[in-house]
Design a protein around this motif. Structure first.
Motif, PDB file in Angstrom:
ATOM      1  N   LEU A 197       0.572  -1.393  -0.069  1.00 13.72           N
ATOM      2  CA  LEU A 197       0.024   0.003   0.011  1.00 13.72           C
ATOM      3  C   LEU A 197       0.993   1.311   0.137  1.00 13.72           C
ATOM      4  O   LEU A 197       0.480   2.259  -0.272  1.00 13.72           O
ATOM      5  CB  LEU A 197      -0.915  -0.029   1.231  1.00 13.72           C
ATOM      6  CG  LEU A 197      -2.076  -0.777   1.141  1.00 13.72           C
ATOM      7  CD1 LEU A 197      -2.970  -0.640   2.516  1.00 13.72           C
ATOM      8  CD2 LEU A 197      -3.041  -0.280  -0.015  1.00 13.72           C
ATOM      9  N   THR A 198       2.136   1.163   0.635  1.00 18.59           N
ATOM     10  CA  THR A 198       2.937   2.594   0.642  1.00 18.59           C
ATOM     11  C   THR A 198       3.297   2.826  -0.869  1.00 18.59           C
ATOM     12  O   THR A 198       3.575   4.057  -0.924  1.00 18.59           O
ATOM     13  CB  THR A 198       3.921   2.221   1.605  1.00 18.59           C
ATOM     14  OG1 THR A 198       4.867   1.204   0.875  1.00 18.59           O
ATOM     15  CG2 THR A 198       3.897   1.873   2.917  1.00 18.59           C
ATOM     16  N   GLU A 199       3.379   1.956  -1.375  1.00 15.68           N
ATOM     17  CA  GLU A 199       3.652   2.586  -3.145  1.00 15.68           C
ATOM     18  C   GLU A 199       2.748   3.519  -3.410  1.00 15.68           C
ATOM     19  O   GLU A 199       3.086   4.302  -4.559  1.00 15.68           O
ATOM     20  CB  GLU A 199       3.753   1.320  -3.978  1.00 15.68           C
ATOM     21  CG  GLU A 199       4.758   0.165  -3.750  1.00 15.68           C
ATOM     22  CD  GLU A 199       4.546  -1.257  -4.253  1.00 15.68           C
ATOM     23  OE1 GLU A 199       3.823  -1.391  -5.066  1.00 15.68           O
ATOM     24  OE2 GLU A 199       5.503  -2.053  -3.736  1.00 15.68           O
ATOM     25  N   GLN A 200       1.523   3.443  -3.133  1.00 16.95           N
ATOM     26  CA  GLN A 200       0.644   4.494  -3.517  1.00 16.95           C
ATOM     27  C   GLN A 200       0.934   5.922  -2.997  1.00 16.95           C
ATOM     28  O   GLN A 200       0.450   6.619  -3.713  1.00 16.95           O
ATOM     29  CB  GLN A 200      -0.563   4.126  -2.714  1.00 16.95           C
ATOM     30  CG  GLN A 200      -1.977   4.628  -3.529  1.00 16.95           C
ATOM     31  CD  GLN A 200      -3.110   3.991  -2.629  1.00 16.95           C
ATOM     32  OE1 GLN A 200      -3.324   2.717  -2.254  1.00 16.95           O
ATOM     33  NE2 GLN A 200      -4.279   5.057  -2.301  1.00 16.95           N
ATOM     34  N   PHE A 201       1.722   6.144  -1.993  1.00 17.49           N
ATOM     35  CA  PHE A 201       2.094   7.224  -1.369  1.00 17.49           C
ATOM     36  C   PHE A 201       3.438   7.763  -1.514  1.00 17.49           C
ATOM     37  O   PHE A 201       3.701   8.815  -1.470  1.00 17.49           O
ATOM     38  CB  PHE A 201       1.664   7.247  -0.155  1.00 17.49           C
ATOM     39  CG  PHE A 201       0.189   6.671   0.425  1.00 17.49           C
ATOM     40  CD1 PHE A 201      -0.825   7.774   0.446  1.00 17.49           C
ATOM     41  CD2 PHE A 201      -0.159   5.439   0.629  1.00 17.49           C
ATOM     42  CE1 PHE A 201      -2.232   7.169   0.569  1.00 17.49           C
ATOM     43  CE2 PHE A 201      -1.526   5.091   0.724  1.00 17.49           C
ATOM     44  CZ  PHE A 201      -2.428   5.850   0.715  1.00 17.49           C
ATOM     45  N   LEU A 202       4.324   6.758  -1.939  1.00 17.37           N
ATOM     46  CA  LEU A 202       5.785   6.998  -2.139  1.00 17.37           C
ATOM     47  C   LEU A 202       6.121   6.981  -3.243  1.00 17.37           C
ATOM     48  O   LEU A 202       5.706   6.172  -4.070  1.00 17.37           O
ATOM     49  CB  LEU A 202       6.596   6.395  -0.908  1.00 17.37           C
ATOM     50  CG  LEU A 202       6.270   6.004   0.453  1.00 17.37           C
ATOM     51  CD1 LEU A 202       6.670   4.866   0.895  1.00 17.37           C
ATOM     52  CD2 LEU A 202       6.668   7.263   1.112  1.00 17.37           C
ATOM     53  N   GLN A 203       7.166   8.120  -3.678  1.00 13.56           N
ATOM     54  CA  GLN A 203       7.579   7.803  -5.173  1.00 13.56           C
ATOM     55  C   GLN A 203       8.901   7.697  -4.977  1.00 13.56           C
ATOM     56  O   GLN A 203       9.768   8.252  -4.335  1.00 13.56           O
ATOM     57  CB  GLN A 203       7.485   9.227  -5.869  1.00 13.56           C
ATOM     58  CG  GLN A 203       6.053   9.606  -6.053  1.00 13.56           C
ATOM     59  CD  GLN A 203       6.079  10.958  -6.882  1.00 13.56           C
ATOM     60  OE1 GLN A 203       6.864  11.245  -7.869  1.00 13.56           O
ATOM     61  NE2 GLN A 203       5.234  11.899  -6.323  1.00 13.56           N
ATOM     62  N   ASN A 204       9.374   6.393  -5.699  1.00 13.56           N
ATOM     63  CA  ASN A 204      10.773   6.078  -5.617  1.00 13.56           C
ATOM     64  C   ASN A 204      11.459   5.837  -4.411  1.00 13.56           C
ATOM     65  O   ASN A 204      12.589   6.791  -4.369  1.00 13.56           O
ATOM     66  CB  ASN A 204      11.325   6.932  -6.777  1.00 13.56           C
ATOM     67  CG  ASN A 204      12.963   6.207  -7.244  1.00 13.56           C
ATOM     68  OD1 ASN A 204      13.065   4.957  -6.867  1.00 13.56           O
ATOM     69  ND2 ASN A 204      13.783   7.002  -7.555  1.00 13.56           N
ATOM     70  N   PRO A 205      10.856   5.347  -3.256  1.00  9.57           N
ATOM     71  CA  PRO A 205      11.396   5.758  -1.974  1.00  9.57           C
ATOM     72  C   PRO A 205      12.493   4.865  -1.882  1.00  9.57           C
ATOM     73  O   PRO A 205      13.075   3.832  -2.260  1.00  9.57           O
ATOM     74  CB  PRO A 205      10.303   5.305  -1.271  1.00  9.57           C
ATOM     75  CG  PRO A 205       9.407   3.881  -1.914  1.00  9.57           C
ATOM     76  CD  PRO A 205       9.571   4.744  -3.549  1.00  9.57           C
TER      77      PRO A 205
END
Ligand code: ADP
Ligand code: MG
Length: 490
Positions: free
Chosen positions: A194-202
């Motif tokens: 789910l974090t992929e939805q909020f983070l960009q290229n973390p």
């Protein structure tokens, strides 16, 4: 690596020195340079290892340039509980001493007026619980289009089913170009997705494998029958057996009503005790916590509202009066002790009925926890039939994503049921609630939408977690600052 090599500003370095820190913790050493380089970060490190400063220090460095405009905060930190939000505000007082930063705390349970005034004056840092933040937005008192940095602390909790509708909404109000930092000690695989939805290229900074318990906490299991009177007796005897080693302790119960019952019982037995749970009036919550911080109360009986983030150095012991139903909560609960390199002890009372939850905890944390005396086979059969254990979190992680959007305003939404079941509209009760549904406490954390069905996730998650790679928990890693090295005497 010294603090001075991380790229922090001179003012921030001075504040760090004033705080008495000589070396950054591993999460600070690894996350701060990325945060300063404007990268999105997913930071995972055990409880009590300095995650707060990992985001506060780079934020303060960033804020030195530029000014806040009315109603348009420059940075936003989201926390799951009011107490934790207030604690993070305190850390801005500590680390931001040399700077003029305007901080506003937007939490529920207190008046809107002061909060609105602060917003109007312009804030550099907004620290909020999701519900109150959205309430201000809906009142037209807040614009989030100027937010340059978003921090989601206790990120797995905030992306959990109870909170995610609010988080999704908030993130849609933020500029796409913002920097986003996530931190937690636990991060289940399904939440990582789910974090992929909020983070960009973390950058994923993982000091220790997610859900590693703090290495400074000595853990023990205590076999008991499941009757509360017996558990209370065992609890009292362990507390007494700890003598002066016990300075302060938090005792966790799964249900809010048990928090009240247990604290009354301990009081009757002449212990110095206070209670903390989500149904209490906010002023009472704050007062109790302050008394506990000030060492005016020795024992704090609490629901999971106190499980995450609270940093109280005096806490020498954690007791799980009940085995937590969600394995991650175990990691966070016991993480209220053994902070910043201090040693701590955690005792968990376990009855035969708790076996599956204990298995989940041991599987999640990749450890077999030692029994204090005998294991469950040494416990005589309970008088009452087994198997009627109530699950306190009937809807805790089970609120459907849609539930949060059912009504227009977030305050209305919360009225729908993030309090006790008895306050909940009948139709909002968990569908498959256990037989004793009317006595089961609803989610204890505030700002959470109505629970409408029971969770299936804990068992699902347990299944998947068993497939995780084995890895021994790493404490502060190989880079433990010398001053933090305190023998735990396990
Ligand atoms: P976490 O969020 O990882 O659980 P916190 O940020 O609450 O941990 O920090 C735990 C404690 O460690 C706090 O009391 C804080 O003051 C202390 N601390 C943080 N960084 C350092 C450091 N570099 N040196 C010494 N103590 C620190
Ligand atoms: Mg924290």
């Amino acid at each position: 690596m010294p603090f001075s090599e991380l790229g922090l500003s001179a003012k921030v370095l001075a504040a760090v020195e004033a705080a008495g820190y000589t070396e950054p913790t591993p999460i600070q050493a690894q996350a701060i340079p990325h945060a300063l380089a404007k990268r999105d970060v997913l930071g995972i490190a055990q409880t009590g290892t300095g995650k707060t400063a990992s985001f506060v220090l780079p934020m303060l460095t960033h804020l030195e340039k530029g000014r806040a405009r009315a109603r348009m905060p420059r940075t936003l930190i989201i926390e799951p509980t009011r107490e934790l939000a207030a604690q993070v505000e305190e850390s801005f007082v500590k680390y931001g001493a040399a700077q003029k930063v305007n901080v506003a705390l937007l939490i529920g349970g207190v008046s809107f007026d002061e909060q609105e005034k602060k917003l109007q004056r312009g804030v550099d840092v907004l620290i909020a619980t999701p519900g109150r933040l959205l309430d201000h937005f809906e009142r037209g008192k807040l614009l989030l289009t100027g937010v340059e940095i978003l921090v989601i602390d206790e990120a797995d909790r905030m992306l959990d089913m109870g909170f995610i509708p609010d988080i999704e909404r908030i993130c849609k109000l933020l500029p796409f170009t913002r920097q986003t930092l996530f931190f937690s000690a636990t991060m289940p695989p399904e939440i990582t997705r789910l974090t992929e939805q909020f983070l960009q290229n973390p950058v994923r900074v993982e000091v220790a494998k997610a859900a590693s318990t703090a290495t400074t906490v000595e853990q023990r299991l205590v076999a008991t029958r499941k009757e509360d009177y017996e558990k209370r007796e065992i609890l009292r005897s362990i507390i007494r057996s700890q003598g002066d080693d016990l300075t302060n302790a938090i005792i966790f119960c799964n249900r809010k009503r048990d928090v009240a019952t247990l604290s009354r019982s301990l009081e009757k037995h002449d212990f110095s005790v206070g209670a903390l749970h989500g149904d209490m009036d906010q002023r009472a919550r704050m007062a109790t916590l302050q008394a506990f911080r000030d060492n005016k109360i020795t024992l704090l009986v609490a629901s999971d509202v106190a499980a995450r983030g609270l940093d109280i150095p005096l806490v020498s012991h954690v007791f799980n009066f009940d085995v937590p139903i969600h394995a991650e909560d175990y990691v966070h609960r016991i993480g209220r002790t053994g902070r910043a390199g201090r040693s701590g002890k955690a005792f968990t009372l376990v009855s035969k009925a708790d076996k599956k939850h204990l298995d989940a905890i041991e599987s999640l944390t990749h450890q077999a926890i030692q029994w204090l005396d005998g294991d469950l086979s040494s416990v005589p059969q309970s008088n009452a039939a087994d198997g009627d254990v109530e699950e306190s979190s009937g809807g805790r992680r089970g609120s459907s994503r849609a539930s949060g959007r059912r009504s227009g305003s977030s305050s209305e939404r919360r009225r729908g049921g993030s309090r006790t079941s008895s306050e909940m509209p009948v139709e909002a009760k968990p569908e498959a609630a256990p037989a004793k549904a009317e006595t089961v406490s609803a989610p204890v954390l505030e700002d959470r939408p109505a629970p409408i069905r029971r969770p299936e996730r804990s068992s699902e998650r347990r299944g998947r977690d068993q497939g995780r790679d084995e890895a021994s928990p790493v404490g502060f890693g190989d880079e433990i600052p010398a001053f933090m090295l305190i023998a735990t005497g396990v």
